[in-house]
Design an enzyme around this catalytic site. Structure first.
Site: not given
Lengths: 346, 346
Positions: B12, B181, B184, B199, B298
């Site tokens: 990130v 990807g 994890e 969230k 992403g």
């Protein structure tokens, strides 16, 4: 106390006033103590619980130092343009649902607001309750916008939905839309695509930073869509939708902009947008593809957008207009000839 | 010049730095002249074009009056919590992608930012590139939020999409997600629903103004969903999706909140959300039903959200945290027993 004036007490104005009082606690928690002081209209409303706020003289608003925000919900250019300019020059923020005014005079009014330390906000002009204006203006700051595709007119989308799902003819579906109050008696602006053209101009101007005018948009309405066209679309796994598109190639100054019926394939996100709903799809450099969906019109959805802008203007210390729209000429637009058949969204 | 510090140079962080320099013109047009001054990480990056900005000593950032904003992109609670508090106390705004920290300590950090005239912004914590945090915080000011339904975890949505469309088993689909990807090596937080629970807590806290904790959420993962379940769903015109739901009855203080696999009927808007995409559906008093759709994770989509917050913090004169989250106890949550079969979204 920073107070609010409502300009125009028609459907949108009534919705804004009713929704304001329904949500007053919430609004004051956000924006501090406030109230609606005036409702400007040429008519009287002796039956309305808000009749004591109704005035006919614009200068009362313009000259009242308590007024911090005016919601221009009259529509049309006259006298909305004159009123808006006079308010902004006094440092009074204006929020509006008036897509015609924003599409034609947006650049000038945004600059005027900025110069006078107040705001010209127009969340309610496009996409009804969908917060697409704020999203393009604030929430995609670090993105180059490549493309916007939208179903921006609820009336035409309702008509096309009825033609598809209930095999209605265009004129029967139009009549139903009028009976339900979704279409005006004179539905020309919806049917011809003119309403969608104004809205895609507002979105394109925000996205590309240039003031794109409605008369530059290649605009084709839905009045020539037949039941046979609908059946053909269905046979190839698609629907017919009135889609507005604006795009700009990276590293080019040229803009493509159109409103016309499209064949939208059934796996495309816009294909599931039915009835009076609107949706806007945005392709951006970092965010990728985003879609925003919601009620594109109606008294309360529009009030939601108007009052969001009112709250923003009440809490702002200066202008919220982050980006001005540069003036530009029509030669920025990529001209295309009409093609055989409908363009396809896959 | 008001400068930026990046905390954490993983996926990130790298995305945020690269996207910042790619969009620097755009960002500076919005937020004024700025630059990234420091990148804090425990590692060195001798091959990186940004290696000269890499530091290991947090106190350099904390004590540098040029730093106006720090992007906390480290994840986890330690030392992210300590760093965030120290920055906010100095009046340095913090923007973050750290959903764990926001879900656990949001109320405290928002109040701390407000008290120190700076901002704690977390657009990147939920929904990736979808600007759902700003929408709930700012764009629905005059609405009571009744309900939020979301597909908030891209990894599980990818796995369920592959199980449905390519008849993969759960473990094969998980392996593919890891190879690409998307998941994890230890996918527990995704698969178990814990990530979605954090969230939905952030969204519910914003919508309802109370700090809802992840451990209060009834959370069921997707690891027991079988190919047979998928086939059954398909046979009744539905799909299985991991859906997070939070709702509050009007005039009640009680909140219902859950993360679990749902049968989502094919005419429901969430049924078309496939692969790694996320979507959030909101039901509100004036706006009605809204849906927001986009890339939920992403490098670049997350960078989009991080840099939007950076721009907002750079241009703000004070705190952008409009609403504090009140502290509350677990008894605010409506408890339900597990039911037979999956809940249905129609």
């Amino acid at each position: 106390m920073r107070k609010i004036a409502i300009l125009g007490f028609g459907t949108v104005g009534t919705g804004a006033v009713e929704s304001f009082y329904y949500h007053k606690d919430l609004i004051e928690k956000r924006a501090g103590e406030t109230d609606i002081k005036y409702i400007l209209d040429i008519r009287d409303f002796p039956e309305s619980p808000y009749k004591d706020k109704v005035i006919h003289d614009f200068s009362l608003i313009e000259n009242d130092p308590e007024i911090a925000v005016a919601a221009e919900l009259m529509g049309g250019t006259n006298p909305a343009l004159d009123f808006t300019k006079r308010l902004l020059k006094k440092g009074i923020s204006v929020v509006t649902s008036n897509k015609e005014l924003v599409a034609r005079h947006g650049a000038e009014l945004i600059s005027l607001a900025k110069a006078n330390g107040c705001s010209y906000l127009f969340e309610a002009s496009t996409g009804g309750a969908i917060p697409i204006i704020r999203t393009l203006g604030d929430s995609l700051s670090a993105n180059v916008i490549y493309k916007i595709q939208g179903i921006l007119n609820g009336t035409t989308n309702f008509i096309l939905t009825k033609m598809l799902e209930e095999q209605m003819t265009f004129s029967d579906a139009l009549k139903l839309a009028q009976d339900l109050g979704y279409a005006e008696k004179d539905p020309t602006d919806d049917i011809s695509g003119a309403d969608s053209a104004r809205k895609i101009c507002i979105l394109a101007s925000l996205a590309f930073g240039k003031h794109i005018k409605p008369e530059w948009v290649r605009t084709v309405g839905i009045d020539r869509v037949t039941k046979e066209d609908m059946a053909y679309a269905e046979s190839i796994g698609a629907k017919i939708k009135l889609v507005a598109v604006a795009s700009k190639e990276p590293d080019s100054e040229k803009i493509f902009i159109t409103v016309e019926p499209h064949l939208v394939c059934n796996n495309h996100q816009l294909s599931v947008v039915s009835d009076v709903f609107n949706a806007v799809m945005v392709d951006a450099s970092s965010a990728g593809r985003l879609m925003f969906y919601g009620r594109g019109a109606g008294k309360l959805p529009t009030a939601s957008a108007v009052l969001t802008d009112v709250c923003a203007a009440l809490t702002a210390d200066g202008s919220l207009n982050n980006d001005v729209w540069e003036d530009c000429e029509e030669d920025i637009i990529i001209k295309t000839d009409g093609q055989e058949g409908l363009p396809i969204l896959e």
